[in-house]
Design a protein around this motif. Structure first.
Motif: not given
Length: 267
Positions: A60-65, A71-72, A77-81
């Motif tokens: 859940q992410v507000d694209v205007f934030d 952070k998402h 990137a940290a998870s998938a590389g």
């Protein structure tokens, strides 16, 4: 598979277009990360993808934030590389049909500010994690309003033209980093039942003012008849095109707009 071992982020992934693209990306081997405001819609898409054996994660992410989007993207990137593909499929409710004399500046600016702000924030967030040794692709969505001379769509047309200009200039900026930027320009996207889609909600007031149903406006001698193919593009066609454009088969394409208007516009 077209997108095997690719990591794809889709903003607005719970919506009609975003969800359709997520399903096709997963089918083509991508690990898909969908983000949006509404948990139930995201979960519905994730259920479909998982049922088909695809890899998908939701957030859940507000694209205007901007901070939340960054952070998402960092977490993905940290998870998938890496982030290899990104699509902003966020929809911004806006007026269509009101002429200049009755249009407020707030309603005029709503799609311009909303669509372009979301595109800027998401593109900036993902570009930091793309390219170099792994080719990156940023896909954008616009509409034929960018080129149509039709009354009552001032804000819509300006926002569509802005998104296409953004994509072209961003392609020039990111090309040295091995990142492609390609726009997709569908017409009113339909699927059965059209009245249940974002397209249906958008055109409901226009259809009502004309004494028509949404189906009549879109198909029965209406918008579809203004195209060369006498029909409108489907969600499946948009999603399949997105998968092709994100793949190595379209590796020479950047700084351009794929015209999926069914011939409403002839470039």
């Amino acid at each position: 598979m077209l997108l095997e071992n690719r990591n794809a982020v889709i903003y607005g992934g719970g919506g009609a277009i975003g969800g359709a693209v997520a399903r096709v990306f997963a089918r083509e081997g991508a690990r898909v990360f969908i983000a949006g405001r509404t948990r139930a819609k995201l979960d519905a898409v994730a259920h479909d993808v998982a049922a088909g054996g695809g890899k998908i994660e939701t957030a859940q992410v507000d694209v205007f934030d901007q901070e939340a989007v960054e952070k998402h993207a960092d977490a993905v990137a940290a998870s998938a590389g890496s982030i290899d593909i990104a699509l902003n499929a966020v929809s911004v409710p806006h007026d269509q049909g009101t002429l200049l004399a009755d249009l407020s500046v707030e309603e005029f600016m709503r799609p311009i500010d909303g669509f372009l702000r979301a595109l800027f924030i998401t593109s900036k967030a993902v570009a930091r994690h793309m390219g170099r040794e792994r080719p990156g692709v940023i896909l954008t969505l616009s509409e034929p309003g960018s080129k149509l001379a039709v009354g009552g769509i001032l804000g819509h047309a300006a926002s569509a033209a802005g998104k296409e200009a953004f994509a072209r200039v961003l392609a020039a900026e990111l090309a040295p980093s091995n990142i492609r930027v390609v726009g997709i320009r569908p017409h009113a996207v339909v699927d059965a039942p059209a009245a249940g889609s974002y397209t249906g909600e958008l055109f409901k007031p226009i259809a009502a003012a004309a004494g028509q149903s949404v189906e009549q406006l879109l198909h029965g001698g209406g918008m579809a008849q203004g195209t060369l193919l006498k029909r409108l593009p489907t969600l499946a066609e948009v999603a399949e095109t997105a998968a092709f454009l994100a793949s190595d088969r379209a590796a020479a394409m950047t700084g351009t707009i794929a015209n999926l208007s069914a011939g409403a516009l002839v470039d």
